[in-house]
Design a protein around this motif. Structure first.
Motif, PDB file in Angstrom:
ATOM      1  N   PRO A  17       0.818  -1.226   0.000  1.00  0.00           N
ATOM      2  CA  PRO A  17       0.000   0.000   0.000  1.00  0.00           C
ATOM      3  C   PRO A  17       0.847   1.268   0.000  1.00  0.00           C
ATOM      4  O   PRO A  17       1.368   1.684   1.036  1.00  0.00           O
ATOM      5  N   MET A  19       1.143   5.478  -1.348  1.00  0.00           N
ATOM      6  CA  MET A  19       0.218   6.602  -1.557  1.00  0.00           C
ATOM      7  C   MET A  19      -0.312   6.614  -2.981  1.00  0.00           C
ATOM      8  O   MET A  19       0.412   6.285  -3.922  1.00  0.00           O
ATOM      9  N   GLU A  41       8.721  10.801   8.492  1.00  0.00           N
ATOM     10  CA  GLU A  41       7.657   9.956   7.934  1.00  0.00           C
ATOM     11  C   GLU A  41       7.524   8.679   8.761  1.00  0.00           C
ATOM     12  O   GLU A  41       8.514   7.993   8.998  1.00  0.00           O
ATOM     13  N   GLY A  43       6.152   5.144   8.515  1.00  0.00           N
ATOM     14  CA  GLY A  43       5.659   4.171   7.527  1.00  0.00           C
ATOM     15  C   GLY A  43       6.287   4.403   6.169  1.00  0.00           C
ATOM     16  O   GLY A  43       5.771   5.150   5.348  1.00  0.00           O
ATOM     17  N   ALA A  45       7.224   1.821   3.964  1.00  0.00           N
ATOM     18  CA  ALA A  45       6.982   0.698   3.036  1.00  0.00           C
ATOM     19  C   ALA A  45       8.251   0.506   2.187  1.00  0.00           C
ATOM     20  O   ALA A  45       9.331   0.317   2.742  1.00  0.00           O
ATOM     21  N   TYR A  48       8.694   4.556  -1.507  1.00  0.00           N
ATOM     22  CA  TYR A  48       8.108   5.338  -2.613  1.00  0.00           C
ATOM     23  C   TYR A  48       7.856   6.798  -2.220  1.00  0.00           C
ATOM     24  O   TYR A  48       8.375   7.720  -2.862  1.00  0.00           O
ATOM     25  N   SER A  49       7.083   7.034  -1.162  1.00  0.00           N
ATOM     26  CA  SER A  49       6.750   8.423  -0.816  1.00  0.00           C
ATOM     27  C   SER A  49       7.988   9.192  -0.354  1.00  0.00           C
ATOM     28  O   SER A  49       8.135  10.388  -0.654  1.00  0.00           O
ATOM     29  N   GLU A  66      10.363   2.362   9.212  1.00  0.00           N
ATOM     30  CA  GLU A  66       9.606   1.189   8.733  1.00  0.00           C
ATOM     31  C   GLU A  66       9.908   0.007   9.645  1.00  0.00           C
ATOM     32  O   GLU A  66      11.065  -0.325   9.859  1.00  0.00           O
ATOM     33  N   LYS A  67       8.856  -0.635  10.143  1.00  0.00           N
ATOM     34  CA  LYS A  67       9.113  -1.736  11.089  1.00  0.00           C
ATOM     35  C   LYS A  67       9.298  -3.092  10.404  1.00  0.00           C
ATOM     36  O   LYS A  67       9.936  -3.975  10.951  1.00  0.00           O
ATOM     37  N   ARG A  71      10.317  -4.947   3.882  1.00  0.00           N
ATOM     38  CA  ARG A  71      10.029  -3.668   3.220  1.00  0.00           C
ATOM     39  C   ARG A  71      11.181  -2.688   3.441  1.00  0.00           C
ATOM     40  O   ARG A  71      11.566  -1.946   2.542  1.00  0.00           O
ATOM     41  N   MET A  93      12.574   0.114  12.539  1.00  0.00           N
ATOM     42  CA  MET A  93      12.082  -0.055  13.903  1.00  0.00           C
ATOM     43  C   MET A  93      10.597   0.270  13.988  1.00  0.00           C
ATOM     44  O   MET A  93      10.018   0.820  13.045  1.00  0.00           O
ATOM     45  N   ASP A  94      10.010  -0.105  15.105  1.00  0.00           N
ATOM     46  CA  ASP A  94       8.632   0.289  15.376  1.00  0.00           C
ATOM     47  C   ASP A  94       8.658   1.771  15.773  1.00  0.00           C
ATOM     48  O   ASP A  94       9.405   2.149  16.686  1.00  0.00           O
ATOM     49  N   ALA A  95       7.845   2.588  15.112  1.00  0.00           N
ATOM     50  CA  ALA A  95       7.864   4.035  15.395  1.00  0.00           C
ATOM     51  C   ALA A  95       7.467   4.333  16.841  1.00  0.00           C
ATOM     52  O   ALA A  95       7.818   5.384  17.377  1.00  0.00           O
ATOM     53  N   ASP A 110       1.745   7.726   8.031  1.00  0.00           N
ATOM     54  CA  ASP A 110       1.208   6.818   7.008  1.00  0.00           C
ATOM     55  C   ASP A 110       1.563   5.376   7.384  1.00  0.00           C
ATOM     56  O   ASP A 110       2.137   4.633   6.593  1.00  0.00           O
ATOM     57  N   SER A 112       0.185   2.111  10.415  1.00  0.00           N
ATOM     58  CA  SER A 112      -1.045   1.353  10.664  1.00  0.00           C
ATOM     59  C   SER A 112      -2.135   2.350  11.058  1.00  0.00           C
ATOM     60  O   SER A 112      -1.930   3.200  11.931  1.00  0.00           O
ATOM     61  N   PHE A 119       0.456   8.200  17.200  1.00  0.00           N
ATOM     62  CA  PHE A 119       1.626   8.821  16.572  1.00  0.00           C
ATOM     63  C   PHE A 119       1.511  10.345  16.578  1.00  0.00           C
ATOM     64  O   PHE A 119       2.505  11.045  16.762  1.00  0.00           O
TER      65      PHE A 119
HETATM   66  N1  SAM Z   1       4.351   5.941   2.976  1.00  0.00           N
HETATM   67  C1  SAM Z   1       4.483   4.791   2.112  1.00  0.00           C
HETATM   68  C2  SAM Z   1       4.337   5.236   0.674  1.00  0.00           C
HETATM   69  O1  SAM Z   1       3.350   5.937   0.380  1.00  0.00           O
HETATM   70  O2  SAM Z   1       5.193   4.874  -0.147  1.00  0.00           O
HETATM   71  C3  SAM Z   1       3.441   3.733   2.410  1.00  0.00           C
HETATM   72  C4  SAM Z   1       3.409   3.273   3.811  1.00  0.00           C
HETATM   73  S1  SAM Z   1       2.323   1.895   4.059  1.00  0.00           S
HETATM   74  C5  SAM Z   1       0.757   2.608   3.877  1.00  0.00           C
HETATM   75  C6  SAM Z   1       2.425   1.701   5.801  1.00  0.00           C
HETATM   76  C7  SAM Z   1       3.744   1.100   6.289  1.00  0.00           C
HETATM   77  O3  SAM Z   1       3.846   1.391   7.680  1.00  0.00           O
HETATM   78  C8  SAM Z   1       3.821  -0.402   6.156  1.00  0.00           C
HETATM   79  O4  SAM Z   1       4.918  -0.766   5.365  1.00  0.00           O
HETATM   80  C9  SAM Z   1       3.972  -0.909   7.589  1.00  0.00           C
HETATM   81  O5  SAM Z   1       4.863  -2.008   7.728  1.00  0.00           O
HETATM   82  C10 SAM Z   1       4.518   0.319   8.295  1.00  0.00           C
HETATM   83  N2  SAM Z   1       4.191   0.378   9.737  1.00  0.00           N
HETATM   84  C11 SAM Z   1       3.017   0.048  10.333  1.00  0.00           C
HETATM   85  N3  SAM Z   1       3.081   0.264  11.655  1.00  0.00           N
HETATM   86  C12 SAM Z   1       4.335   0.746  11.900  1.00  0.00           C
HETATM   87  C13 SAM Z   1       5.026   1.139  13.084  1.00  0.00           C
HETATM   88  N4  SAM Z   1       4.429   1.067  14.290  1.00  0.00           N
HETATM   89  N5  SAM Z   1       6.294   1.583  12.975  1.00  0.00           N
HETATM   90  C14 SAM Z   1       6.910   1.644  11.762  1.00  0.00           C
HETATM   91  N6  SAM Z   1       6.312   1.258  10.610  1.00  0.00           N
HETATM   92  C15 SAM Z   1       5.051   0.822  10.669  1.00  0.00           C
END
Ligand code: SAM
Length: 203
Positions: A17, A19, A41, A43, A45, A48-49, A66-67, A71, A93-95, A110, A112, A119
């Motif tokens: 997923p 943007m 930022e 998330g 993934a 890309y963004s 990114e956790k 990815r 890492m987990d944000a 962007d 979960s 956040f």
């Molecule tokens: N911003 C990206 C883009 O548009 O290219 C898309 C991000 S995607 C919608 C969401 C990402 O957030 C996923 O890859 C997921 O693994 C990551 N994610 C979810 N919860 C997270 C957390 N607590 N800490 C870090 N990353 C997290």
């Protein structure tokens, strides 16, 4: 094929997923028009963004978190391929575990969708004076506006959380939020400044 097109194709084929195109283009224009120099930022993934944002302005630095290890590894490769390692710092890492004293012009949430509010509250004090918090997916593919189309309990719970986040934004006394109907709908939250004292009323 450009790196951006490659990423769009990869994301589509692998159901990552990212943007939507008009959403990320809006964000990049926002960055240019508001002279944004630093972004956090949540998330990344596959990067890309972050790659799009870093390419939209000469002097800009993106820190992205990114956790998911797979990815993250792909994002690292993509950032390298785009030759943007000097403009993007990516953390695996987990944000929720990330903390910093750095200040950012823009915080882009962007990750979960159920954790938006967490956040927002965790990182709001990392905003520069005139900074904004932008959140993606406030329409959640139209399901927020059309809940009758929801098919699973899990999605219903997620949509509830997004609605609660919108209520949180709408009733927030510290930030004023506007909603932009691009991509999957984004919100832009700006700290309310007390004009008379020229300071944040909460400070
Ligand atoms: N911003 C990206 C883009 O548009 O290219 C898309 C991000 S995607 C919608 C969401 C990402 O957030 C996923 O890859 C997921 O693994 C990551 N994610 C979810 N919860 C997270 C957390 N607590 N800490 C870090 N990353 C997290």
């Amino acid at each position: 094929m450009s790196i951006v097109e490659e990423l769009e194709k990869y994301a589509k084929e692998n159901k990552i997923p990212i943007m939507q195109k008009d959403g990320i283009l809006y964000l990049c224009n926002y960055i240019k028009n508001n002279n944004i120099k630093s972004v956090l930022e949540i998330g990344s993934a596959i990067g890309y963004s972050a790659i799009m944002m870093a390419s939209s302005q000469n002097e800009i630095h993106i820190t992205t978190i990114e956790k998911d290890i797979d990815r993250y590894n792909l994002a690292v490769q993509n950032i390298k391929k785009a030759n943007l390692e000097n403009k993007i710092t990516i953390k695996n890492m987990d944000a929720n575990e990330y903390s910093t004293n750095n200040k950012y012009d823009l915080i882009f949430i962007d990750a979960s969708k159920g954790n938006n509010q967490k956040f927002f509250q965790k990182f709001k004090d990392n905003l520069d004076n005139c900074g904004v918090i932008i959140t993606d997916n406030l329409s959640f593919h139209g399901l927020v506006e059309n809940p009758e189309l929801i098919q699973t309990k899990r999605t219903q719970k997620l949509v509830e959380k997004i609605k609660n986040y919108i209520t949180f934004l709408d009733t927030n006394k510290e930030f004023k939020t506007t909603y932009i109907p691009v991509g999957d709908k984004i919100s832009i939250s700006r700290r309310i400044i007390d004009e008379q004292n020229n300071s944040n009323p909460k400070k």
